[in-house]
Design a protein around this motif. Structure first.
Motif, PDB file in Angstrom:
ATOM      1  N   THR A  51      14.252  -6.579  21.966  1.00 23.94           N
ATOM      2  CA  THR A  51      13.035  -6.969  22.663  1.00 23.94           C
ATOM      3  C   THR A  51      11.874  -6.164  22.078  1.00 23.94           C
ATOM      4  O   THR A  51      12.020  -5.559  21.013  1.00 23.94           O
ATOM      5  N   ASN A 166      16.039  -5.615  28.798  1.00 19.57           N
ATOM      6  CA  ASN A 166      16.906  -6.735  28.413  1.00 19.57           C
ATOM      7  C   ASN A 166      17.603  -7.262  29.673  1.00 19.57           C
ATOM      8  O   ASN A 166      18.738  -6.911  29.971  1.00 19.57           O
ATOM      9  N   PRO A 172      11.829 -13.350  27.559  1.00 16.45           N
ATOM     10  CA  PRO A 172      12.124 -12.592  26.326  1.00 16.45           C
ATOM     11  C   PRO A 172      10.840 -12.073  25.665  1.00 16.45           C
ATOM     12  O   PRO A 172       9.869 -12.818  25.499  1.00 16.45           O
ATOM     13  N   ASP A 173      10.829 -10.795  25.334  1.00 21.45           N
ATOM     14  CA  ASP A 173       9.716 -10.136  24.650  1.00 21.45           C
ATOM     15  C   ASP A 173       8.427 -10.112  25.460  1.00 21.45           C
ATOM     16  O   ASP A 173       7.349  -9.861  24.913  1.00 21.45           O
TER      17      ASP A 173
END
Length: 237
Positions: A51, A166, A172-173
């Protein structure tokens, strides 16, 4: 934001660790160095995550007064001086072999904002991020002395790092809270530009030239002394 155009010429994933200062930051590795010719710093972060990865710094002797920037913004309500306060940051995200890197600043413990939000500019001269072997790599170059919403990368620095969570809570990210275990603080001692230790070969060459100069001056002195004695002897005779 698209990946910062970089000057690594396609070789951003190749480097000699002996050319960098290395420091372990948590489960991650940090590499950095100064480029005297370009007036730039270069940093590589090898993070055990898939990430986002963020690093930041401010002078180690900074005080809470730095939060008066920008002048037209109200000061944060928190009374303590937090590790995230007044920090010049670089954040990278990646998916496979592609990534994005940008220049950020945070005046408090809220989500970092791009330098442009504070009236500054993205001062990165090169940047790249990618995923490999279950890790995220962040590599970038930046001018040692930045502009608005930047801190010089020189002297004794308060340094922070963080990686994203995570889990299924954030996308995500997504640049949000990093959690309690995915963050850390370190201290970097960065030499001033122009004060870096001389290369050993160049140091030996300089020492040899200095010794040769001293021998030459000594020989000249001896010759002058001998000539004076000779002239005095001739005058007496």
């Amino acid at each position: 934001q698209c990946e910062r155009q970089n000057s690594f010429s396609g070789e951003e994933r190749i480097w000699n660790s002996e050319d960098f200062k290395r420091q372990d930051i948590g489960d991650n590795r940090l590499f950095w160095r100064l480029n005297e010719n370009d007036g730039e710093m270069e940093m590589i972060v090898e993070a055990s995550t898939l990430t986002w990865v963020g690093v930041g710094w401010r002078p180690a002797d900074a005080t809470k007064s730095c939060q008066k920037f920008p002048a037209d913004a109200p000061s944060p309500l928190d009374r303590d001086f937090h590790a995230m306060d007044c920090v010049d940051m670089v954040v990278g995200v990646a998916r496979g072999g592609r990534g994005a890197v940008a220049d950020y600043y945070t005046r408090d413990r809220s989500t970092p904002r791009l330098d442009s939000f504070w009236g500054g500019e993205d001062d990165l001269t090169s940047g790249s991020a990618w995923e490999e072997d279950g890790k995220t790599f962040l590599r970038f170059k930046k001018k040692v002395s930045g502009g608005t919403a930047d801190h010089s990368f020189q002297g004794k620095l308060h340094f922070i790092w963080a990686t994203g969570l995570n889990d299924d809570f954030y996308k995500p990210d997504q640049l949000k809270y990093h959690g309690r275990s995915q963050r850390g603080i370190a201290v970097l001692d960065v030499p001033e530009l122009g004060s870096a230790p001389m290369d050993p070969v160049m140091a030996a060459l300089a020492a040899a030239m200095l010794l040769l100069a001293l021998i030459t001056l000594l020989q000249i002195g001896v010759n002058v002394y001998r000539q004076c004695v000779l002239d005095k002897s001739k005058a007496i005779s």
